[in-house]
Design an enzyme around this catalytic site. Structure first.
Site, mmCIF file in Angstrom:
data_model
loop_
_atom_site.group_PDB
_atom_site.id
_atom_site.type_symbol
_atom_site.label_atom_id
_atom_site.label_comp_id
_atom_site.label_asym_id
_atom_site.label_seq_id
_atom_site.Cartn_x
_atom_site.Cartn_y
_atom_site.Cartn_z
ATOM 1 N N GLY A 14 0.714 -1.562 -0.001
ATOM 2 C CA GLY A 14 -0.053 0.071 -0.100
ATOM 3 C C GLY A 14 0.926 1.002 -0.392
ATOM 4 O O GLY A 14 0.805 2.256 0.499
ATOM 5 N N ALA A 15 2.402 1.048 -0.644
ATOM 6 C CA ALA A 15 3.134 2.221 -0.769
ATOM 7 C C ALA A 15 2.625 3.653 -1.907
ATOM 8 O O ALA A 15 3.872 4.506 -1.243
ATOM 9 C CB ALA A 15 4.514 1.708 -1.267
ATOM 10 N N ASN A 91 0.624 -2.318 4.836
ATOM 11 C CA ASN A 91 0.154 -0.849 5.227
ATOM 12 C C ASN A 91 -1.570 -1.198 3.974
ATOM 13 O O ASN A 91 -2.014 -0.681 4.471
ATOM 14 C CB ASN A 91 0.873 0.026 4.833
ATOM 15 C CG ASN A 91 -0.065 1.075 4.384
ATOM 16 O OD1 ASN A 91 -0.659 1.799 6.031
ATOM 17 N ND2 ASN A 91 0.675 1.790 3.598
ATOM 18 N N TYR A 161 -14.622 -4.361 9.694
ATOM 19 C CA TYR A 161 -13.065 -3.418 8.955
ATOM 20 C C TYR A 161 -12.917 -3.623 10.133
ATOM 21 O O TYR A 161 -11.600 -4.378 10.320
ATOM 22 C CB TYR A 161 -14.066 -2.342 8.927
ATOM 23 C CG TYR A 161 -12.335 -1.517 8.660
ATOM 24 C CD1 TYR A 161 -11.192 -1.845 7.811
ATOM 25 C CD2 TYR A 161 -11.823 -0.639 9.231
ATOM 26 C CE1 TYR A 161 -10.124 -1.417 7.429
ATOM 27 C CE2 TYR A 161 -10.871 0.255 9.403
ATOM 28 C CZ TYR A 161 -9.644 -0.301 8.391
ATOM 29 O OH TYR A 161 -7.854 0.192 8.006
#
Length: 251
Positions: A14-15, A91, A161
């Site tokens: 998730g960079a 991430n 979530y």
């Protein structure tokens, strides 16, 4: 101060998002080689690689949560390029959505919430498995899982979530027992509402209301989250494992 990251091999999933970009910059600034794992935005990933020092210091890696093999392939790409992996920062997420207000919790079909379990938990666990396989035997490793302060605080409509993120806390505390004697430390960072571009686009009154609810009186910045992760993912963290660090202004 030397934080022991020079030439360490770091994979950030998730960079290309707001927190992800801050993470890659923080590790690169300490001399690490950084793999930028992205979902769709190849151009953004390549721009990050250029910013972080080019192909010698950085690597763009595809990471699609819909692909069951994404973790194994991402870790494999890093080890093929640099001969191993030292740090994983997990991430990447399936973006959270609120349960529709008109839908009672008990009426939400399994098909609607199961993707959150698959993408935010199952894929993270699989990626951690691949990372541990690459780290074990090297005598040193750091794994940092990105969660949310909502696990502790709760939020109406975010049950599915937050359940997947809460599971990461259990993963870290138990995995710490398995890998600790191999020099691998596993921790969680739980950010609050963070001033990414997406949050900055929210109505000002919403941001002000959230800031007013924190003891610090303001929202967290992506770089502040990155600094917490950097500490736990570096040699500065000598023996902290199985813990959760909340970065939310005391919220």
């Amino acid at each position: 101060m030397d934080v022991g990251l020079t030439d360490r091999r770091v994979l950030v999933t998730g960079a290309t998002g707001g927190i992800g970009r801050a993470l890659t910059r923080a590790f690169a600034a300490e001399g690490a080689r950084v793999a930028v794992a992205y979902h769709r935005d190849h151009a953004a990933a390549q721009a990050s690689v250029a910013e972080l020092g080019g192909a010698r210091r950085a690597l763009a890696v595809r990471y699609d949560l819909a692909d069951p093999a994404c973790g194994e392939s991402a870790v494999g790409a890093v080890t093929a390029r640099w001969g191993g992996l030292d740090v994983l920062v997990a991430n990447a997420i399936r973006p959270p959505t609120f349960r529709p207000g008109a839908s009672p919790f008990e009426d939400v079909p399994v098909a609607d919430w199961l993707p959150f379990v698959r993408d935010n938990l199952v894929q993270t666990v699989a990626t951690v498995q691949a990372a541990v396989g690459a780290m074990r035997g090297g005598g040193w490793g750091r794994i940092v899982l990105i969660s949310t302060h909502l696990v502790r605080q709760g939020a109406a409509g975010r049950e599915f979530y937050t359940a997947t993120k809460a599971a990461l806390h259990g993963l870290a505390s138990s995995l710490a027992w398995d890998v600790g004697r191999d020099g691998i430390l596993v921790n969680v960072v739980a950010p609050g509402l963070t001033l990414t571009d997406r949050v900055a686009a929210m109505p000002q009154e919403s941001r002000a209301r959230e800031a007013a609810a924190t003891p610090s009186g303001r929202l967290t910045t992506p770089s502040e989250v990155a600094h917490a992760v950097l500490f736990l993912g570096s040699a500065l963290n000598g023996n902290i494992t199985g813990e959760v660090l909340t970065v939310a202004g005391g919220h």
